[in-house]
Design a protein around this motif. Sequence first.
Motif, short mmCIF file in Angstrom:
data_model
loop_
_atom_site.label_atom_id
_atom_site.label_comp_id
_atom_site.label_asym_id
_atom_site.label_seq_id
_atom_site.Cartn_x
_atom_site.Cartn_y
_atom_site.Cartn_z
N ILE A 120 0.82 -1.30 0.06
CA ILE A 120 0.02 -0.10 -0.01
C ILE A 120 0.97 1.13 -0.13
O ILE A 120 0.50 2.20 -0.75
CB ILE A 120 -0.92 -0.07 1.25
CG1 ILE A 120 -2.01 0.86 0.94
CG2 ILE A 120 -0.13 0.16 2.49
CD1 ILE A 120 -3.16 1.07 1.91
N ASP A 121 1.96 1.15 0.61
CA ASP A 121 2.81 2.47 0.70
C ASP A 121 3.34 2.85 -0.75
O ASP A 121 3.48 3.77 -0.92
CB ASP A 121 4.00 2.41 1.78
CG ASP A 121 3.50 2.51 3.15
OD1 ASP A 121 2.41 2.88 3.29
OD2 ASP A 121 3.83 1.86 3.98
N ARG A 122 3.93 1.68 -1.40
CA ARG A 122 4.37 1.92 -2.64
C ARG A 122 3.44 2.39 -3.54
O ARG A 122 3.53 3.17 -4.57
CB ARG A 122 4.79 0.67 -3.17
CG ARG A 122 5.59 0.59 -4.56
CD ARG A 122 6.10 -0.73 -5.09
NE ARG A 122 5.10 -1.69 -5.14
CZ ARG A 122 4.13 -1.75 -5.93
NH1 ARG A 122 4.27 -1.20 -7.25
NH2 ARG A 122 3.20 -2.74 -6.32
N GLN A 123 1.94 1.97 -3.55
CA GLN A 123 1.15 2.34 -4.37
C GLN A 123 0.85 3.74 -4.07
O GLN A 123 0.49 4.55 -4.94
CB GLN A 123 0.01 1.35 -4.38
CG GLN A 123 0.10 -0.03 -4.80
CD GLN A 123 -1.21 -0.63 -5.35
OE1 GLN A 123 -2.08 0.07 -5.77
NE2 GLN A 123 -1.04 -2.08 -5.27
N VAL A 124 0.61 4.17 -2.75
CA VAL A 124 0.52 5.42 -2.38
C VAL A 124 1.11 6.49 -3.18
O VAL A 124 1.13 7.91 -3.55
CB VAL A 124 0.39 5.76 -0.99
CG1 VAL A 124 0.20 6.99 -0.74
CG2 VAL A 124 -0.99 5.04 -0.38
N ASN A 125 2.80 6.08 -2.99
CA ASN A 125 3.82 6.82 -3.50
C ASN A 125 3.62 7.11 -5.17
O ASN A 125 3.63 8.16 -5.62
CB ASN A 125 5.05 6.41 -3.15
CG ASN A 125 5.25 6.49 -1.66
OD1 ASN A 125 4.75 7.24 -0.93
ND2 ASN A 125 6.22 5.49 -1.07
N ALA A 126 3.15 6.02 -5.74
CA ALA A 126 2.89 5.93 -7.10
C ALA A 126 1.76 6.80 -7.67
O ALA A 126 1.84 7.61 -8.36
CB ALA A 126 2.82 4.51 -7.65
N VAL A 127 0.66 6.89 -6.88
CA VAL A 127 -0.40 7.62 -7.19
C VAL A 127 0.00 9.11 -6.78
O VAL A 127 -0.48 10.08 -7.61
CB VAL A 127 -1.44 7.40 -5.93
CG1 VAL A 127 -2.70 8.57 -6.21
CG2 VAL A 127 -2.08 6.00 -6.31
N MET A 128 0.86 9.39 -5.82
CA MET A 128 1.22 10.69 -5.43
C MET A 128 2.14 11.31 -6.45
O MET A 128 1.98 12.58 -7.03
CB MET A 128 1.80 10.86 -4.15
CG MET A 128 1.05 10.62 -2.91
SD MET A 128 -0.42 12.16 -2.94
CE MET A 128 0.39 13.37 -2.47
N ALA A 129 3.02 10.76 -7.03
CA ALA A 129 3.77 10.70 -8.19
C ALA A 129 3.14 11.13 -9.35
O ALA A 129 3.32 12.08 -10.33
CB ALA A 129 4.87 9.91 -8.36
N ALA A 130 2.04 10.26 -9.65
CA ALA A 130 1.01 10.59 -10.80
C ALA A 130 0.51 11.70 -10.63
O ALA A 130 -0.04 12.57 -11.70
CB ALA A 130 0.24 9.46 -11.22
N LEU A 131 -0.03 12.10 -9.51
CA LEU A 131 -0.94 13.42 -9.42
C LEU A 131 0.03 14.76 -9.44
O LEU A 131 -0.47 15.64 -10.01
CB LEU A 131 -1.74 13.21 -8.05
CG LEU A 131 -2.90 12.34 -7.74
CD1 LEU A 131 -3.15 12.16 -6.21
CD2 LEU A 131 -3.88 12.46 -8.69
N ASP A 132 1.19 14.53 -9.03
CA ASP A 132 2.26 15.82 -9.15
C ASP A 132 2.45 16.21 -10.62
O ASP A 132 2.67 17.20 -10.96
CB ASP A 132 3.50 15.41 -8.43
CG ASP A 132 3.37 15.34 -6.63
OD1 ASP A 132 2.33 15.95 -6.40
OD2 ASP A 132 4.03 14.75 -6.21
N THR A 133 2.28 15.05 -11.47
CA THR A 133 2.85 15.39 -12.90
C THR A 133 1.31 15.51 -13.69
O THR A 133 1.73 15.39 -14.92
CB THR A 133 3.74 14.29 -13.34
OG1 THR A 133 3.03 12.91 -13.32
CG2 THR A 133 4.92 14.34 -12.77
N THR A 134 -0.03 15.57 -13.23
CA THR A 134 -0.93 15.73 -14.08
C THR A 134 -1.34 16.97 -13.82
O THR A 134 -1.59 17.68 -13.10
CB THR A 134 -2.13 14.74 -13.30
OG1 THR A 134 -1.72 13.40 -13.24
CG2 THR A 134 -3.39 15.10 -14.02
N PRO A 135 -1.49 17.59 -15.26
CA PRO A 135 -1.92 18.97 -15.34
C PRO A 135 -3.33 19.27 -14.80
O PRO A 135 -4.33 18.28 -15.14
CB PRO A 135 -1.57 19.26 -16.96
CG PRO A 135 -0.91 18.02 -17.32
CD PRO A 135 -1.09 17.02 -16.44
#
Length: 309
Positions: free
Chosen positions: A87-102
Amino acid sequence: MRKPELKSLDLATLWRGLTRPDAAGADRVVPPTGFTAQLTLFSAAAMAFLAVFAMALALATGRLAERWSSELTQTMTVRVQAPPDQIDRQVNAVMAALDTTPGIAEARVLPDEQVEKLLEPWFGPDLPIEALPIPRLIELVEADEGFDAEALRLRLQGEAPGAVLDDHTRWRQPLVSAANRLRILGLFSLLLIASASGAMITLAAKAALAANGQVIRVLRLVGARDITIATAFVRRFTRRAALGAAGGTVLGMLAIWALPSVDGAGGFLTGLGFRGWGWLLPVLIPVVAAAIGFVATRWAALRMLREVR
């Protein structure tokens, strides 16, 4: 029903009432006592009291619909549910995707304390978050230009299979629709109250005309026209309707003011009442009641005088 005695209105009084154009002179031709006076005052006050609450309901639900629509439209949630070791890895992946989403202005992981507060209405206080399989929640705020929600969903499926984007549409739209329907119901209630007021004032005016048939016959004998007789009744019932509605409006506004405020209930509820300039709207109720009394009494008086010759 007791009819007024003719001796209570002598010919001199009738003549002064017919020849003076002001309201005080015209009212002299109508006996001041009778159950119709109390009926008109009470019905106008009761309807005005109810109208204040119907108006408050319409305004409050309107604010509620606008609040839900504006606040929930720009906020979305990403729900991440995965095995504890992933879950921690997936949360970090989601945050990375959101940071790069216009189009996303802000994204943050909700702490356990806030999640516990959100679940408290359903599960009570002191909920053991760490012992329950509750998914991680990520709150994101949409920027003014917006973003492509469908593209973000596809990206999350590839980078974080346990993440689900929830834009609150499924439950936001029914809530907004329900609030708008409540507002329409409040406005419809105002229309029903106005119609009922007109009907009761019409019945009271007809009862007063019927009870004063002897006076009306004498007025016709001394040369009074039907419009003059009707004007005397119209003025008196209009004033009674306005006074009764004013009293009911004041009582209704005091009752609304005395209601407990629930604006602070989690920032979610909007209390029943008036806000700002909305406190001026009930002032229109006595004016509308006077207009209803004028129209209803004039119509009833002229129609009844034409029928009774």
